[in-house]
Every structure is written in C-alpha cells, then in structure tokens.
Design a protein around this motif. Structure first.
Motif, PDB file in Angstrom:
ATOM      1  N   LEU A 194       0.878  -1.174   0.000  1.00  0.00           N
ATOM      2  CA  LEU A 194       0.000   0.000   0.000  1.00  0.00           C
ATOM      3  C   LEU A 194       0.914   1.222   0.000  1.00  0.00           C
ATOM      4  O   LEU A 194       1.597   1.498   0.986  1.00  0.00           O
ATOM      5  N   ALA A 198      -2.230   6.872  -0.094  1.00  0.00           N
ATOM      6  CA  ALA A 198      -3.466   6.082  -0.210  1.00  0.00           C
ATOM      7  C   ALA A 198      -4.634   6.755   0.497  1.00  0.00           C
ATOM      8  O   ALA A 198      -5.790   6.426   0.233  1.00  0.00           O
ATOM      9  N   HIS A 201      -7.962   4.885   5.429  1.00  0.00           N
ATOM     10  CA  HIS A 201      -8.437   3.521   5.170  1.00  0.00           C
ATOM     11  C   HIS A 201      -8.486   2.767   6.494  1.00  0.00           C
ATOM     12  O   HIS A 201      -7.939   3.203   7.510  1.00  0.00           O
ATOM     13  N   ILE A 249      -7.203  -0.831  -2.639  1.00  0.00           N
ATOM     14  CA  ILE A 249      -6.384   0.350  -2.925  1.00  0.00           C
ATOM     15  C   ILE A 249      -4.887   0.044  -2.917  1.00  0.00           C
ATOM     16  O   ILE A 249      -4.064   0.941  -3.125  1.00  0.00           O
ATOM     17  N   THR A 251      -1.331  -1.626  -4.271  1.00  0.00           N
ATOM     18  CA  THR A 251      -0.716  -1.827  -5.580  1.00  0.00           C
ATOM     19  C   THR A 251      -0.750  -3.303  -5.946  1.00  0.00           C
ATOM     20  O   THR A 251      -0.640  -4.169  -5.079  1.00  0.00           O
TER      21      THR A 251
END
Length: 268
Positions: A194, A198, A201, A249, A251
């Motif tokens: 991540l 980002a 979250h 979210i 990669t």
C-alpha cells in the motif's frame, strides 16, 4: 496443583477440571487415557493440573472418546481467543492448521516472513530477556507454516512504512527485502504494498491477520504489548471486509515487487 484451579477465574482452569471430571466419570485411569491419546501419562497429569494447556488435537480426540459433541474443541477455541495475556498460545495452535492466511501489516515485516537478522533486530527493540530463544521460536513458527506438506495460501499487504522503517542496519534491511521478493515468488505467496498517498483507510486501526481454519475465519489483531485472537463472527467479518478494502487500494503484485526491489537497492 489441581487444588488451586479456579474454573470461575479461567477457562483453562475449567478445561483442566472438566478433563479430570470426565475421565473419572467414565472410570478411565490417567494411564489408560494417555494410551488412548497416544501421549505420556505425565502429559495427562499436567493437563489435569493446569500445568499444560489442552491442545486442539487432544480436545478433538476427547470429544470423540467421550461423545461430548465438540465441548472440549469449543472450550479450547474460546480459551485460546481470550485476551488473558497469553494470546500467542492460541495463535500457534491455529497457524499451522490454517489453509489461508491474509495479513495486513502497518509497520514491520510479518513474523512469518522475517529473516533471522531482521527478527533479531525487531525483537531486540522489546523487552525480551532471552533474545536467542525468541528468534528461535519465530523461526520455528515459520517452519510450522511453510515446511508442512500442504502449506497455506498466504496473502500479504504491507504498508509502505514497512519498507522504509529501518531495523538493524542497511545490510539487514536489504537482506529482508530480498527475502520478501524470494517468498513472493512461491506459488502460494502473494505480497503487495500500500503505497504513500493512499489516504484514509481501515488499515490505520492497526495490523491484523485473518486465518482460515477448518473452513471458518478467525482473526489475530495486533496491539501494543500483545494482541488477541478474535472468533466472534461479526468482528471477524468486519476485519475480513477491512482486509478486502485495503486490498482494493493496494498496488498489484507486479508493481509491488518492483517497488520492493527498488527500495532494496537503495539500502547500500
């Protein structure tokens, strides 16, 4: 020791007392029970005296032997999940039996993927009185998961901080990231990152691991000092859904491994 067991204070005490009660109810000697469980007589004695916790394997055998309809299996499951200061006993019971592990880690490489040098650096930051023993136990935990005939499917999402937070020195970090790439090349292991930016979250609440054991999910949630095992279905579902949302979210695998490799090369 059995005189000081208090079933009102501890589920483990209740289990010890109930094992002895059921054995005496069925008029089975400790030696005979040891034979049926294929263990030493001293093991039965230690379980009944609260000096050794009943394992899930032995619990299942007792349920079959005494037709207790899963009583001991359920008791051990709940006792293992209780935050009584010894959460790791329960985690060690479940990890080697899991068919799937989903990990979200916010600040360090998960213990199952640590190199010996990195593990020592991480563990030395705590208050371990016997560092060699702590590292040995961590490596044994890895072996119990990855060196069994059918290892689990392992899905890992790492917060970007994990790659940049230095434990030990640059050489140790380089070796650890190289190990991550090596592990990610296994057919049963997936590692994603991540990245920065980002935004907000669910992962900011802390690290956790979702384990699939016997076709059901349980969760180990990390916390300062110690974590806890969670078996309550609504809470398990909440964190399992949270893992999926973090994954939305994160990669993808290929770019994540490229990012790990670039970060590794920066450690000179």
């Amino acid at each position: 020791m059995s005189d000081v067991l208090d079933p009102n204070r501890s589920l483990w005490h209740l289990i010890a007392v109930e094992v002895r009660r059921q054995r005496e109810l069925h008029k089975i000697s400790g030696t005979r029970l040891a034979d049926l469980l294929e263990c030493d007589r001293s093991t039965v004695s230690r379980i009944e005296n609260g000096l050794r916790r009943l394992s899930l394997a032995y619990a299942g055998r007792l349920d079959e032997l005494w037709a207790t309809e899963g009583l001991f299996t359920h008791l051990v499951g709940f006792a293992s999940a209780t935050d009584d200061g010894d959460w790791f006993t329960g985690l060690k019971e479940y990890e080697p039996r899991a068919t799937r592990l989903r990990m979200w880690e916010i600040s360090v490489v998960p213990g199952l993927l640590q190199t010996p040098d990195y593990a020592r650096a991480v563990l030395s930051a705590g208050l371990n009185e016997d560092l060699d023993r702590a590292v040995e136990l961590r490596l044994a935990r890895q072996a119990a998961v990855f060196e069994r005939p059918k290892p689990p499917q392992v899905f890992v999402i790492l917060n970007w901080v994990v790659l940049e937070e230095v434990f030990g020195n640059a050489t140790i970090m380089r070796g650890q990231l190289a190990h991550l790439i090596e592990m990610a090349e296994l057919p049963n292991v997936s590692v994603r990152v991540l990245e920065k930016g980002a935004g907000g979250h669910m992962g900011v609440e802390g690290s956790f691991q979702v384990l699939t054991v016997d076709d059901r999910d349980i969760v180990y949630a990390d916390a300062a000092g110690r974590g806890r095992l969670i078996v309550d279905p609504p809470e398990v579902q909440y964190l399992s859904t949270g893992y999926d949302r973090i994954g939305d979210i994160a990669t993808t695998v290929g770019p994540s491994l490229s990012l790990i490799e670039r970060t590794m090369e920066a450690y000179q």
